[in-house]
Design a protein around this motif. Structure first.
Motif, PDB file in Angstrom:
ATOM      1  N   ASN A 181       0.826  -1.211   0.000  1.00 26.61           N
ATOM      2  CA  ASN A 181       0.000   0.000   0.000  1.00 26.61           C
ATOM      3  C   ASN A 181       0.855   1.253   0.000  1.00 26.61           C
ATOM      4  OD1 ASN A 181      -2.664  -1.218   2.139  1.00 26.61           O
ATOM      5  ND2 ASN A 181      -2.511  -1.195  -0.070  1.00 26.61           N
ATOM      6  N   VAL A 249      -0.249  -1.120   6.089  1.00 25.34           N
ATOM      7  CA  VAL A 249      -1.296  -1.718   5.262  1.00 25.34           C
ATOM      8  C   VAL A 249      -2.586  -0.973   5.570  1.00 25.34           C
ATOM      9  CG1 VAL A 249      -2.682  -3.771   4.823  1.00 25.34           C
ATOM     10  CG2 VAL A 249      -0.229  -4.000   5.204  1.00 25.34           C
ATOM     11  N   GLU A 251      -5.486  -1.295   3.276  1.00 27.35           N
ATOM     12  CA  GLU A 251      -6.637  -1.877   2.584  1.00 27.35           C
ATOM     13  C   GLU A 251      -6.374  -3.362   2.414  1.00 27.35           C
ATOM     14  OE1 GLU A 251      -7.398  -0.546  -1.356  1.00 27.35           O
ATOM     15  OE2 GLU A 251      -5.812  -1.753  -2.222  1.00 27.35           O
ATOM     16  N   ASN A 252      -7.358  -4.101   1.951  1.00 25.18           N
ATOM     17  CA  ASN A 252      -7.216  -5.535   1.769  1.00 25.18           C
ATOM     18  C   ASN A 252      -6.407  -5.830   0.517  1.00 25.18           C
ATOM     19  OD1 ASN A 252      -8.854  -5.591   3.980  1.00 25.18           O
ATOM     20  ND2 ASN A 252     -10.684  -6.240   2.888  1.00 25.18           N
ATOM     21  N   THR A 253      -5.105  -6.046   0.680  1.00 22.98           N
ATOM     22  CA  THR A 253      -4.253  -6.292  -0.475  1.00 22.98           C
ATOM     23  C   THR A 253      -4.409  -7.713  -1.002  1.00 22.98           C
ATOM     24  OG1 THR A 253      -2.432  -6.889   1.009  1.00 22.98           O
ATOM     25  CG2 THR A 253      -2.551  -4.605   0.277  1.00 22.98           C
ATOM     26  N   SER A 254      -4.796  -8.633  -0.149  1.00 23.38           N
ATOM     27  CA  SER A 254      -4.973 -10.024  -0.549  1.00 23.38           C
ATOM     28  C   SER A 254      -5.905 -10.689   0.440  1.00 23.38           C
ATOM     29  CB  SER A 254      -3.618 -10.751  -0.561  1.00 23.38           C
ATOM     30  OG  SER A 254      -3.811 -12.148  -0.623  1.00 23.38           O
ATOM     31  N   SER A 255      -6.723 -11.583  -0.035  1.00 26.36           N
ATOM     32  CA  SER A 255      -7.672 -12.261   0.852  1.00 26.36           C
ATOM     33  C   SER A 255      -6.963 -13.108   1.898  1.00 26.36           C
ATOM     34  CB  SER A 255      -8.620 -13.149   0.032  1.00 26.36           C
ATOM     35  OG  SER A 255      -7.880 -14.119  -0.699  1.00 26.36           O
ATOM     36  N   TYR A 257      -3.853 -12.242   3.232  1.00 26.02           N
ATOM     37  CA  TYR A 257      -2.936 -11.459   4.046  1.00 26.02           C
ATOM     38  C   TYR A 257      -3.553 -10.118   4.423  1.00 26.02           C
ATOM     39  CZ  TYR A 257       0.405 -14.999   2.774  1.00 26.02           C
ATOM     40  OH  TYR A 257       1.036 -16.199   2.618  1.00 26.02           O
ATOM     41  N   ILE A 258      -4.570 -10.180   5.278  1.00 19.41           N
ATOM     42  CA  ILE A 258      -5.254  -8.996   5.756  1.00 19.41           C
ATOM     43  C   ILE A 258      -4.966  -8.860   7.244  1.00 19.41           C
ATOM     44  CG2 ILE A 258      -7.462  -7.829   5.994  1.00 19.41           C
ATOM     45  CD1 ILE A 258      -8.508  -9.676   3.757  1.00 19.41           C
ATOM     46  N   SER A 260      -5.417  -8.103  11.035  1.00 18.10           N
ATOM     47  CA  SER A 260      -6.560  -8.174  11.930  1.00 18.10           C
ATOM     48  C   SER A 260      -6.722  -6.869  12.695  1.00 18.10           C
ATOM     49  CB  SER A 260      -6.374  -9.323  12.925  1.00 18.10           C
ATOM     50  OG  SER A 260      -7.361  -9.279  13.939  1.00 18.10           O
ATOM     51  N   TRP A 282      -3.141 -11.767  11.733  1.00 23.13           N
ATOM     52  CA  TRP A 282      -3.714 -11.705  10.391  1.00 23.13           C
ATOM     53  C   TRP A 282      -5.073 -12.373  10.373  1.00 23.13           C
ATOM     54  CZ3 TRP A 282      -0.651  -9.169   6.825  1.00 23.13           C
ATOM     55  CH2 TRP A 282       0.672  -8.929   7.222  1.00 23.13           C
ATOM     56  N   LYS A 283      -5.982 -11.860   9.550  1.00 22.67           N
ATOM     57  CA  LYS A 283      -7.315 -12.470   9.439  1.00 22.67           C
ATOM     58  C   LYS A 283      -7.247 -13.795   8.703  1.00 22.67           C
ATOM     59  CE  LYS A 283      -9.798  -8.058   9.448  1.00 22.67           C
ATOM     60  NZ  LYS A 283     -10.695  -7.160   8.709  1.00 22.67           N
TER      61      LYS A 283
END
Length: 283
Positions: A181, A249, A251-255, A257-258, A260, A282-283
């Motif tokens: 980002n 980070v 924004e959601n760069t990858s489903s 690797y987001i 938490s 991480w989520k």
């Protein structure tokens, strides 16, 4: 993103902690309007843009380093540059010291333990250490780039190796672990401003004076907290921008690797200090 959330992701509880960073103490700091995820900077001493350019041009070079003195040594944290449409230079091919990040992952005794990705048993997310990512030039499967302080698109990066001699007691900092980002985003309409946005803005206004510097919370930290960039128009001496881009980070760069929302200030602070992605949730 709200300013307090940006500060939290830098490992700070309030703005005065950011302002206390040695490299930022000479600037007034204000969060950009419209939630744009960066900070505007202005010189506390009211230094005129034309004086900044004048002090640079007297050396008759396209590139000069930004120096800081810490722990008994001179550290190069960034570069002052003159950008124009065509740059003519002679590459001397000088030997030079390895960059600080190269030294770090080559000499770290336990690096082999970090080179292999490991699973977070709580959510199955694969995480690793930034050194192993940087050693391969950045991996697309992680939200970390081998970001350049002085962008390659300036066409001046070959001058860095010529500038640095093999016996200089200095760190060659032109790449560092940078969240995608902070490095890549170049959008205008959705309030998402990364380093690339400002680099392209500079190249759209040539010739210009340009500064780019990695900002480090503590001189022993593994990951800088962001990049300071300044651009002054060479034709009218107008400062187009002077900003600090947080290395976060947002924004959601990858489903897969987001980050938490459960991460705390101390979690982010630990990451910048040690560079271990597993210190973050991480989520």
């Amino acid at each position: 993103m709200e300013e307090r959330e940006v500060l939290k992701r830098l490992g700070f509880k309030e703005e005065k902690e950011l302002a206390s960073i040695e490299q930022l103490q000479d600037y007034n700091i204000s969060y950009a309007e419209d939630d744009e995820n960066y900070f505007n900077l202005s010189d506390k001493d009211g230094k005129k843009p034309e004086k900044i350019i004048e002090s640079f041009l007297q050396y008759h070079r396209y590139l000069l380093p930004v120096f800081h003195y810490a722990y008994g040594r001179v550290t190069i944290t960034g570069w002052r540059a003159w950008l124009e449409n065509e740059v003519v230079y002679f590459h001397k091919g000088a030997r030079h010291d390895k960059s600080w990040i190269q030294k770090r992952y080559e000499t770290r005794e336990n690096m082999s333990k970090h080179d292999e990705s490991k699973d977070d048993s709580t959510n199955g997310t694969t995480v690793t250490h930034v050194d192993s990512i940087m050693s391969s030039g950045g991996k697309k499967s992680y939200p970390i780039d081998a970001g350049h302080v002085l962008a390659k698109l300036t066409n001046l990066t070959p001058l860095i190796s010529d500038y640095l001699g093999s016996n200089q007691n200095s760190d060659n900092i032109n790449t560092y672990p940078q969240f995608k980002n902070a490095n890549e985003k170049d959008k205008i309409t959705d309030h998402d401003y990364g380093q690339l946005h400002f680099e392209r803005k500079a190249l759209d206004n040539l010739p210009c004076y340009y500064e780019a510097e990695a900002i480090i919370r503590d001189w022993n930290d593994v990951v800088p907290i962001g990049t300071r960039i300044r651009m002054i128009d060479a034709t009218n001496f107008k400062e187009h921008f002077h900003v600090f881009i947080p290395n976060i980070v947002h924004e959601n760069t990858s489903s897969n690797y987001i980050l938490s929302d459960d991460n705390k200030v101390d979690d982010y602070s630990t990451f910048f200090k040690g560079g271990d992605l597993s210190s973050l949730k991480w989520k």
